[in-house]
Scaffold this active site. Structure first.
Site, mmCIF file in Angstrom:
data_model
loop_
_atom_site.group_PDB
_atom_site.id
_atom_site.type_symbol
_atom_site.label_atom_id
_atom_site.label_comp_id
_atom_site.label_asym_id
_atom_site.label_seq_id
_atom_site.Cartn_x
_atom_site.Cartn_y
_atom_site.Cartn_z
ATOM 1 N N ARG A 100 -14.801 47.671 -17.616
ATOM 2 C CA ARG A 100 -15.494 46.463 -17.124
ATOM 3 C C ARG A 100 -15.774 46.719 -15.650
ATOM 4 O O ARG A 100 -14.836 46.849 -14.849
ATOM 5 C CB ARG A 100 -14.631 45.218 -17.324
ATOM 6 C CG ARG A 100 -15.255 43.982 -16.695
ATOM 7 C CD ARG A 100 -14.643 42.683 -17.176
ATOM 8 N NE ARG A 100 -15.118 42.340 -18.501
ATOM 9 C CZ ARG A 100 -15.102 41.106 -19.012
ATOM 10 N NH1 ARG A 100 -14.633 40.101 -18.302
ATOM 11 N NH2 ARG A 100 -15.564 40.871 -20.221
ATOM 12 N N HIS A 127 -23.582 43.280 -21.886
ATOM 13 C CA HIS A 127 -22.281 42.965 -22.493
ATOM 14 C C HIS A 127 -22.408 43.167 -24.009
ATOM 15 O O HIS A 127 -22.389 42.217 -24.785
ATOM 16 C CB HIS A 127 -21.899 41.522 -22.158
ATOM 17 C CG HIS A 127 -20.449 41.201 -22.353
ATOM 18 N ND1 HIS A 127 -19.523 42.116 -22.796
ATOM 19 C CD2 HIS A 127 -19.757 40.040 -22.178
ATOM 20 C CE1 HIS A 127 -18.330 41.541 -22.863
ATOM 21 N NE2 HIS A 127 -18.447 40.274 -22.512
ATOM 22 N N GLN A 130 -19.916 41.650 -26.636
ATOM 23 C CA GLN A 130 -20.074 40.214 -26.856
ATOM 24 C C GLN A 130 -21.192 39.932 -27.860
ATOM 25 O O GLN A 130 -21.022 39.155 -28.795
ATOM 26 C CB GLN A 130 -20.387 39.505 -25.525
ATOM 27 C CG GLN A 130 -20.532 38.008 -25.681
ATOM 28 C CD GLN A 130 -19.244 37.357 -26.160
ATOM 29 O OE1 GLN A 130 -18.200 37.535 -25.556
ATOM 30 N NE2 GLN A 130 -19.305 36.615 -27.254
ATOM 31 N N ASP A 211 -24.862 30.662 -21.171
ATOM 32 C CA ASP A 211 -23.720 31.262 -20.465
ATOM 33 C C ASP A 211 -23.647 30.589 -19.093
ATOM 34 O O ASP A 211 -24.557 29.831 -18.717
ATOM 35 C CB ASP A 211 -23.957 32.787 -20.347
ATOM 36 C CG ASP A 211 -22.759 33.557 -19.794
ATOM 37 O OD1 ASP A 211 -21.656 32.971 -19.667
ATOM 38 O OD2 ASP A 211 -22.924 34.764 -19.485
ATOM 39 N N CYS A 251 -20.336 32.722 -24.974
ATOM 40 C CA CYS A 251 -19.377 33.830 -24.886
ATOM 41 C C CYS A 251 -18.039 33.404 -24.286
ATOM 42 O O CYS A 251 -17.028 34.046 -24.518
ATOM 43 C CB CYS A 251 -19.986 34.973 -24.070
ATOM 44 S SG CYS A 251 -20.352 34.544 -22.359
ATOM 45 N N ARG A 279 -14.166 38.189 -31.546
ATOM 46 C CA ARG A 279 -14.096 39.335 -30.632
ATOM 47 C C ARG A 279 -13.089 40.350 -31.168
ATOM 48 O O ARG A 279 -13.313 41.551 -31.131
ATOM 49 C CB ARG A 279 -13.701 38.903 -29.205
ATOM 50 C CG ARG A 279 -14.771 38.145 -28.422
ATOM 51 C CD ARG A 279 -16.018 38.978 -28.150
ATOM 52 N NE ARG A 279 -15.764 40.205 -27.409
ATOM 53 C CZ ARG A 279 -15.725 40.306 -26.085
ATOM 54 N NH1 ARG A 279 -15.946 39.244 -25.336
ATOM 55 N NH2 ARG A 279 -15.507 41.468 -25.484
HETATM 56 N N1 CP Z 1 -16.637 36.649 -23.217
HETATM 57 C C1 CP Z 1 -15.883 37.489 -22.494
HETATM 58 O O1 CP Z 1 -16.190 38.664 -22.317
HETATM 59 O O2 CP Z 1 -14.755 36.920 -22.011
HETATM 60 P P1 CP Z 1 -13.749 37.565 -20.962
HETATM 61 O O3 CP Z 1 -14.451 37.601 -19.637
HETATM 62 O O4 CP Z 1 -12.589 36.598 -20.958
HETATM 63 O O5 CP Z 1 -13.363 38.925 -21.419
HETATM 64 N N1 NVA Z 2 -22.161 36.445 -17.569
HETATM 65 C C1 NVA Z 2 -20.740 36.303 -17.435
HETATM 66 C C2 NVA Z 2 -20.065 36.698 -18.701
HETATM 67 C C3 NVA Z 2 -18.564 36.561 -18.685
HETATM 68 C C4 NVA Z 2 -17.945 36.982 -19.983
HETATM 69 C C5 NVA Z 2 -20.267 37.136 -16.260
HETATM 70 O O1 NVA Z 2 -20.723 38.282 -16.117
HETATM 71 O O2 NVA Z 2 -19.446 36.659 -15.471
#
Ligand code: CP
Ligand code: NVA
Length: 292
Positions: A100, A127, A130, A211, A251, A279
């Site tokens: 990440r 992502h 997701q 989102d 998400c 997930r």
């Molecule tokens: N939706 C998602 O990726 O959640 P987290 O940021 O909690 O991993």
């Molecule tokens: N778009 C959001 C998704 C979190 C799972 C972010 O990047 O913070």
């Protein structure tokens, strides 16, 4: 050669369909305790996470493998060891690495120096894990997504980018309702339509999703975003404009009172809790596909 999953398009449509099918089997059965026995996955996260981290850790545990969470601060990477060296070394020991990262480029670099499968657990660009889960959830609720209209309301962000890829691969029509200023400069994405009108995007859609308006890394634009996106909230009466078979997905994490109303997650059309649990099942099937 190891398979990576940095974007949805890294796997073929057939592979993605197999993963969705396998997620459903793995969800039903508990007799898979040794499917990934002896396999090890490292999780290297530069940003916060609840679902991604826990789903990968639990998935490896339930399939007989092991996962460990390595915060950047604890790795020598945090003290300046080059990313390339880190990727080479971890890749020589691990079977998979979930990343990440702030920058998508970090994922590309890591993948090109690592011999372990590299999985994008979120970047500024995309992502894919997701949206793979969202496709699974849609399939469970409504069957094939091919030819359907899908409404995304709000920021064209990392999750939305993966939806745009999915629209191309799975042949559905993605309608993105977003203020002009936040629409991408290059709009010629196959099967994706941009509009400022949420009414237009949601009309007849069988999947409605959104989102947060301020993603991780966008905090410096918080006020501007909260103001410009304020007309893009999804609530039960906005959902009434969608198809009568429409489901709502998010998400998570969500901000009630911003991109969704206080009551939306408990609306009968909302499938977010199933989506969140999915997930785990999608991550299991993805790991089996990449590490087998
Ligand atoms: N939706 C998602 O990726 O959640 P987290 O940021 O909690 O991993
Ligand atoms: N778009 C959001 C998704 C979190 C799972 C972010 O990047 O913070």
């Amino acid at each position: 050669m190891n398979k990576n999953f940095l974007n949805l398009k890294d796997l073929s449509k057939k592979d993605l369909e197999n993963i969705i099918e396998n997620s459903i089997s793995l969800k039903k059965s508990t007799a898979n305790a040794d499917l990934l026995a002896g396999k090890y996955v490292a999780l290297i996260f530069e940003k916060s996470s609840t679902r991604t981290r826990v789903s990968f850790e639990v998935a490896m545990n339930q399939l007989g493998g092991k996962a460990s969470f390595l915060s950047v601060a604890d790795l020598q990477l945090g003290r300046g060891e080059p990313l390339e060296d880190t990727a080479k070394v971890i890749g020589s020991m691990a079977d998979g690495v979930v990343l990440r990262t702030q920058k998508h480029e970090t994922q590309n670099t890591f993948a090109s120096f690592s011999s372990a499968a590299t999985i994008n657990g979120l970047s500024n660009l995309s992502h894919p894990c997701q949206v793979l889960t969202d496709l699974l959830t849609y399939f469970e609720e409504n069957g094939s997504i091919e030819g359907e209209k899908v409404c995304w309301s709000g920021d064209f962000n990392n999750v939305c980018y993966s939806y745009a890829e999915a629209a191309n691969i799975f042949n559905f029509e993605l309608h993105v309702a977003c203020p002009k200023e936040f629409q991408p400069k290059i709009k010629a994405l196959p099967n994706v339509t941009f509009t400022e009108s949420l009414d237009e995007a949601i009309d007849g859609s069988s999947l409605v999703t959104t989102d947060v308006w301020v993603s991780m890394g966008d905090e410096n634009e918080k006020e501007k975003r909260e103001q410009l996106f304020s007309d893009y909230q999804i609530n039960p009466s906005v959902m009434d404009k969608a198809s009568n078979k429409a489901i709502f997905l998010h998400c998570l994490p969500a901000i009630r009172g911003q991109e969704i109303s206080e009551d939306l997650l408990e609306d009968k059309r909302s499938k977010v809790w199933t989506q969140a649990e999915n997930r785990l099942h999608a991550q299991k099937a993805l790991l089996v596909e990449l590490l087998k």
